[in-house]
Design a protein around this motif. Structure first.
Motif, mmCIF file in Angstrom:
data_model
loop_
_atom_site.group_PDB
_atom_site.id
_atom_site.type_symbol
_atom_site.label_atom_id
_atom_site.label_comp_id
_atom_site.label_asym_id
_atom_site.label_seq_id
_atom_site.Cartn_x
_atom_site.Cartn_y
_atom_site.Cartn_z
ATOM 1 N N ALA A 154 -2.967 -12.196 15.401
ATOM 2 C CA ALA A 154 -2.698 -10.759 15.381
ATOM 3 C C ALA A 154 -2.845 -10.228 13.956
ATOM 4 O O ALA A 154 -2.816 -11.013 12.992
ATOM 5 C CB ALA A 154 -1.294 -10.479 15.922
ATOM 6 N N PRO A 155 -3.012 -8.915 13.794
ATOM 7 C CA PRO A 155 -3.044 -8.330 12.441
ATOM 8 C C PRO A 155 -1.711 -8.565 11.720
ATOM 9 O O PRO A 155 -0.688 -8.881 12.339
ATOM 10 C CB PRO A 155 -3.288 -6.840 12.714
ATOM 11 N N VAL A 183 -4.002 -5.745 7.483
ATOM 12 C CA VAL A 183 -5.290 -6.433 7.566
ATOM 13 C C VAL A 183 -5.487 -6.959 8.978
ATOM 14 O O VAL A 183 -4.528 -7.351 9.661
ATOM 15 C CB VAL A 183 -5.365 -7.596 6.551
ATOM 16 N N PRO A 184 -6.714 -6.983 9.448
ATOM 17 C CA PRO A 184 -6.985 -7.512 10.791
ATOM 18 C C PRO A 184 -6.828 -9.033 10.839
ATOM 19 O O PRO A 184 -6.711 -9.696 9.794
ATOM 20 C CB PRO A 184 -8.425 -7.087 11.044
ATOM 21 N N VAL A 196 -6.536 -10.344 0.852
ATOM 22 C CA VAL A 196 -5.794 -9.090 0.731
ATOM 23 C C VAL A 196 -5.619 -8.797 -0.759
ATOM 24 O O VAL A 196 -5.275 -9.707 -1.532
ATOM 25 C CB VAL A 196 -4.413 -9.176 1.411
ATOM 26 N N GLU A 197 -5.851 -7.554 -1.167
ATOM 27 C CA GLU A 197 -5.669 -7.133 -2.546
ATOM 28 C C GLU A 197 -4.609 -6.035 -2.587
ATOM 29 O O GLU A 197 -4.717 -5.031 -1.879
ATOM 30 C CB GLU A 197 -6.985 -6.605 -3.137
ATOM 31 N N LEU A 198 -3.593 -6.219 -3.415
ATOM 32 C CA LEU A 198 -2.492 -5.267 -3.541
ATOM 33 C C LEU A 198 -2.336 -4.862 -5.001
ATOM 34 O O LEU A 198 -2.475 -5.694 -5.906
ATOM 35 C CB LEU A 198 -1.189 -5.874 -3.031
ATOM 36 N N THR A 199 -2.014 -3.581 -5.237
ATOM 37 C CA THR A 199 -1.897 -3.065 -6.605
ATOM 38 C C THR A 199 -0.734 -2.095 -6.698
ATOM 39 O O THR A 199 -0.489 -1.310 -5.779
ATOM 40 C CB THR A 199 -3.179 -2.341 -7.038
ATOM 41 N N CYS A 200 -0.027 -2.136 -7.813
ATOM 42 C CA CYS A 200 1.064 -1.205 -8.088
ATOM 43 C C CYS A 200 1.024 -0.821 -9.558
ATOM 44 O O CYS A 200 1.162 -1.684 -10.434
ATOM 45 C CB CYS A 200 2.416 -1.826 -7.742
ATOM 46 N N THR A 250 5.140 -10.677 0.058
ATOM 47 C CA THR A 250 5.394 -11.257 1.379
ATOM 48 C C THR A 250 4.621 -10.478 2.435
ATOM 49 O O THR A 250 4.108 -9.386 2.169
ATOM 50 C CB THR A 250 6.900 -11.237 1.718
ATOM 51 N N ALA A 251 4.562 -11.056 3.630
ATOM 52 C CA ALA A 251 4.000 -10.369 4.789
ATOM 53 C C ALA A 251 5.154 -9.699 5.524
ATOM 54 O O ALA A 251 6.035 -10.382 6.072
ATOM 55 C CB ALA A 251 3.270 -11.344 5.701
ATOM 56 N N VAL A 252 5.182 -8.360 5.521
ATOM 57 C CA VAL A 252 6.301 -7.636 6.124
ATOM 58 C C VAL A 252 6.139 -7.508 7.636
ATOM 59 O O VAL A 252 7.129 -7.293 8.349
ATOM 60 C CB VAL A 252 6.448 -6.244 5.481
#
Length: 260
Positions: A100-101, A127-128, A134-138, A164-166
Motif C-alpha cells: 500500500a502507499p 508515496v505510492p 523519498v526526498e524530504l526538506t525543511c 518516520t513513516a506516519v
C-alpha cells in the motif's frame, strides 16, 4: 697566545652548538597528534531511537542509517543565533513493491522539544507502493539570540530531527530501508542580530552533544556593532559639517575672523 686561546674557545662553543642543534630541535618539536590528522569527526552511520539517544551530526556532514519501516530515527545538530538551517532527508526503499502507499515525514524540534515550523519545503510526502525513494526538506526560520517567553521562536541550541513513516500499512512494517540526512546552515548576517542573548544554549540536560565548530556566539560581537559605530561616525561628521556651514553663513561678508 691569548688570541689563540680565544679562537679555541669560540671553536669549541660553535662545535657544541652545532652538535646540540639536532637534539634541541627534536626535543622542542611537538609530537604529531594522531587525532589531529583529518581534524573532522567521521559522519555517523546510525541514528538514535529517541530524543535522549539522538545521534549527533554537524552541519555539512551526511549522516546515514539503516532501519526498518515503522522505526523512529533521531538526529541532533547545533544551530546558533542568526543562522538559517536546512534539513534534507532521503529514504531509499526496497525495489519490490509494497502492499500500500505510505506517508513519510520529518519533524524538527528545538532544545525545549518544541516542534518548529518550516518556512518552506516538503517535510511530508505520500508515496505510492512502487516508489523506491523519498526526498524530504525543511527550511527552518532564522535562529534568534533571544525571544519572549510566550513565543515559539527558534533559539540557539541543539535541534532534533525525527524521521518516520506516519502512515504505513501493517503488512509493510519491518521492511528495510536506508536513510540519509544532510544539514546545512547559512548566516542571515547582522540584520538578524539583536541586543542580548541566552546565558546558555537550549538543550535537554546532557542529551545535547553538539555545538558549532567555532563555539556558541550568542551575545557576542556581531556586524551590527559596525553599523552602529558607522552611524555614530556619520552623525558626528554631519554635526561638524553643519556647524562649520552655519558659522560661515553667520559671518558678514568681507569681515575676517577675530583672533583670540
Amino acid at each position: 697566545m691569548r688570541t689563540a686561546r680565544k679562537t679555541t674557545v669560540i671553536a669549541l662553543l660553535a662545535g657544541s652548538a652545532l652538535l646540540g642543534l639536532p637534539g634541541g630541535a627534536a626535543a622542542d618539536s611537538p609530537t604529531p597528534d594522531p587525532t589531529a590528522s583529518g581534524g573532522e569527526t567521521a559522519a555517523p552511520t546510525e541514528a538514535g531511537t529517541s530524543f535522549r539517544t539522538a545521534t549527533a551530526v554537524r552541519p555539512g556532514q551526511r549522516a546515514t542509517a539503516p532501519a526498518s519501516t515503522g522505526d523512529y530515527l533521531y538526529w541532533q545538530f547545533p544551530a546558533d543565533a542568526t543562522e538559517r538551517a536546512t534539513v534534507r532527508a532521503s529514504v531509499k526503499l526496497p525495489a519490490a513493491p509494497r502492499s500500500a502507499p505510505a506517508t513519510w515525514q520529518i519533524d524538527v524540534y528545538d532544545g525545549l522539544r518544541r516542534r518548529q515550523a518550516c518556512r518552506h519545503g516538503s517535510q511530508t510526502r505520500a508515496v505510492p507502493a512502487t516508489a523506491t525513494s523519498v526526498e524530504l526538506t525543511c527550511h527552518l526560520r532564522t535562529v534568534r539570540a533571544w525571544a519572549e517567553p510566550w513565543s515559539d521562536d527558534p533559539l540557539p541550541g541543539a535541534y532534533y530531527v525525527r524521521l518516520t513513516a506516519v502512515r504505513l500499512a501493517v503488512a509493510d512494517t519491518g521492511l528495510p530501508f536506508d536513510a540519509s540526512l544532510d544539514v546545512t546552515t547559512a548566516s542571515a548576517g547582522g540584520a538578524a542580530a539583536v541586543d542580548g542573548g541566552l546565558s546558555t544554549p537550549l538543550a535537554q540536560g546532557s542529551a545535547a552533544r553538539v555545538e558549532p565548530a567555532d563555539g556558541w556566539s550568542s551575545g557576542r560581537w556581531s556586524t551590527r556593532w559596525l553599523w552602529t559605530a558607522g552611524g555614530a561616525a556619520l552623525a558626528a561628521l554631519a554635526g561638524i559639517g553643519g556647524y562649520t556651514l552655519t558659522r560661515g553663513a553667520g559671518r558678514p561678508a568681507g569681515v575676517p575672523g577675530t583672533r583670540a
